[in-house]
Design a protein around this motif. Sequence first.
Motif, PDB file in Angstrom:
ATOM      1  N   ARG A  54      51.247 -20.450  66.544  1.00  0.00           N
ATOM      2  CA  ARG A  54      50.459 -19.175  66.875  1.00  0.00           C
ATOM      3  C   ARG A  54      49.154 -18.625  66.407  1.00  0.00           C
ATOM      4  O   ARG A  54      49.179 -18.301  67.116  1.00  0.00           O
ATOM      5  CB  ARG A  54      51.708 -18.350  67.083  1.00  0.00           C
ATOM      6  N   ALA A  55      49.141 -19.500  65.537  1.00  0.00           N
ATOM      7  CA  ALA A  55      48.129 -19.040  64.086  1.00  0.00           C
ATOM      8  C   ALA A  55      46.855 -19.360  64.980  1.00  0.00           C
ATOM      9  O   ALA A  55      45.646 -19.253  64.365  1.00  0.00           O
ATOM     10  CB  ALA A  55      48.006 -19.291  62.641  1.00  0.00           C
ATOM     11  N   ASN A  56      46.905 -20.219  66.029  1.00  0.00           N
ATOM     12  CA  ASN A  56      45.630 -20.631  66.936  1.00  0.00           C
ATOM     13  C   ASN A  56      45.673 -20.553  67.599  1.00  0.00           C
ATOM     14  O   ASN A  56      45.308 -21.453  68.728  1.00  0.00           O
ATOM     15  CB  ASN A  56      45.745 -22.578  66.077  1.00  0.00           C
ATOM     16  N   ASN A  57      46.508 -19.413  68.856  1.00  0.00           N
ATOM     17  CA  ASN A  57      46.824 -18.979  69.738  1.00  0.00           C
ATOM     18  C   ASN A  57      47.286 -20.004  70.821  1.00  0.00           C
ATOM     19  O   ASN A  57      47.335 -20.585  71.688  1.00  0.00           O
ATOM     20  CB  ASN A  57      44.737 -18.734  70.423  1.00  0.00           C
ATOM     21  N   GLY A  58      48.071 -20.878  69.739  1.00  0.00           N
ATOM     22  CA  GLY A  58      49.206 -21.816  71.258  1.00  0.00           C
ATOM     23  C   GLY A  58      48.845 -23.334  70.822  1.00  0.00           C
ATOM     24  O   GLY A  58      49.369 -24.168  71.275  1.00  0.00           O
ATOM     25  N   PHE A  59      47.680 -23.402  70.562  1.00  0.00           N
ATOM     26  CA  PHE A  59      46.654 -25.038  70.930  1.00  0.00           C
ATOM     27  C   PHE A  59      47.690 -25.933  69.795  1.00  0.00           C
ATOM     28  O   PHE A  59      47.828 -25.287  68.167  1.00  0.00           O
ATOM     29  CB  PHE A  59      45.411 -24.522  70.409  1.00  0.00           C
ATOM     30  N   ILE A  60      48.352 -27.234  69.873  1.00  0.00           N
ATOM     31  CA  ILE A  60      48.652 -28.008  69.723  1.00  0.00           C
ATOM     32  C   ILE A  60      47.000 -28.887  69.214  1.00  0.00           C
ATOM     33  O   ILE A  60      46.542 -29.060  70.240  1.00  0.00           O
ATOM     34  CB  ILE A  60      49.804 -28.684  69.955  1.00  0.00           C
ATOM     35  N   PRO A  61      47.680 -30.061  67.880  1.00  0.00           N
ATOM     36  CA  PRO A  61      46.409 -31.091  68.166  1.00  0.00           C
ATOM     37  C   PRO A  61      46.180 -31.782  69.670  1.00  0.00           C
ATOM     38  O   PRO A  61      47.085 -31.727  69.568  1.00  0.00           O
ATOM     39  CB  PRO A  61      46.762 -31.693  67.214  1.00  0.00           C
TER      40      PRO A  61
END
Length: 443
Positions: free
Chosen positions: A164-171
């Motif tokens: 969530r801190a990265n707008n939901g983006f996962i690696p």
Amino acid sequence: MSPDKARRTAVAEAAGGTLSGAVVDSWLVAIKQQRPSAIVANDLVSAWVNTALVIDAIRHDGRLTDSATVDSVILPDAERGVAAQFFATRAAARAAVTDAEVDSLMDIDRVRVFQQILFRAPRNVDSASAAVLVARARLTLTRLRGGTDFTSLVKSYSDDSASRANNGFIPPLMRGQIPTQFATIWALRPNDFSLIIQSPIGLHIFHRATRAESRPMLRAWLAPIFARHADSLFVDSLARSRHTAIAPGARVRVRAIAHEPVVAEPGAPLVTWDGGGLLTPEEVRSAMLMLQPGDRVMLTDASDSAATQFLKGLARQRITIAAITSAPIPTPDARRSLAPAYRVIMDSMKAVIGRLPTGGSSADAATLFIDSVVAQHARYFPLPGALGTVLRSRSKVTVNNAALDGVIAGAAIEWQQVHKNDSIPGRGGARPAKGSGGTTPTN
């Protein structure tokens, strides 16, 4: 050696005491999760030896936190720190990943970028809580279908604080890295979102990023890959320029050293290189003792090519350290950062050992401690840094591998009988709960 004779035989000696085959047999049979094997048995024997030696040192020797011992213990970590700093500086000086390189990666289409919204299920979730979770997921899916921006819903609904801190983006993920229950997301087109997918931790909705959204994530993903490739080329070129040579018989000697009690017979260097560099049997032994016992077991019957790669890897480490710094290691900075941490670990070990019975020998105390670890009443403490090497250089350790093989053979039969009705993953028995993966029927 027959199992009966092996149980009556001492399989290891350390700190003035012995470890009987019968005790090792009882440990192997008691471990429900793993069948008796050379790897498990060597893990146990190595743990017993190290525990006996550290208990004996704490009780009688006391030379564990003097400056010379600390330097010896932290040396491998200090060397890794010097190398890490050197390569981090190289990476920082590299040119940034270009848009063309990122676009080329996207054209190949072996790596994709996704966002997720996670609705985390509480532990032991009841039916009422599950219904609320499903309702939240359904509402979110309805809003997505109505055109609401995925990122805005991540911020409002996702229970995964990290993504969530990265707008939901996962690696970024390659296809083979996607867990089975999420395999369907690979079929998503850019800007598509998935149905609700259930996993052991909750419910998920995934969104495949557009080309523009993917660029920043793929640029960050590529940078360390390019850096590692450049570092590998650098290290390989150093080794080639030094013309490393494996000594005749070195591979046989490596396999011999790998056997417990990990003893290196004095002799000629195992590897040499231009400029007077050499890899001694004692240096190989020290490296062996830094490995997990299971990895050492695999080296005992390693192929010539595997033994060669192990020796070349150690030589490259020595060549690289010599090339990147001429300063003595450990450096003052390493002592300031690593020595206090080592002393804290030793204080914790002393506290644990201080609770053991004091009436018997150090070897007896080690047996009691490993008993409690096997019974899952205590947690094993791996020795920090090169402490195992230091302690074994001060004390005689012997291991009867023939007796250990006999114990393993007997324990394997006992284990099968004792655990034949256990529910152990991979042996029948336990089965995954119905509906534990894939798409839920709530979409």
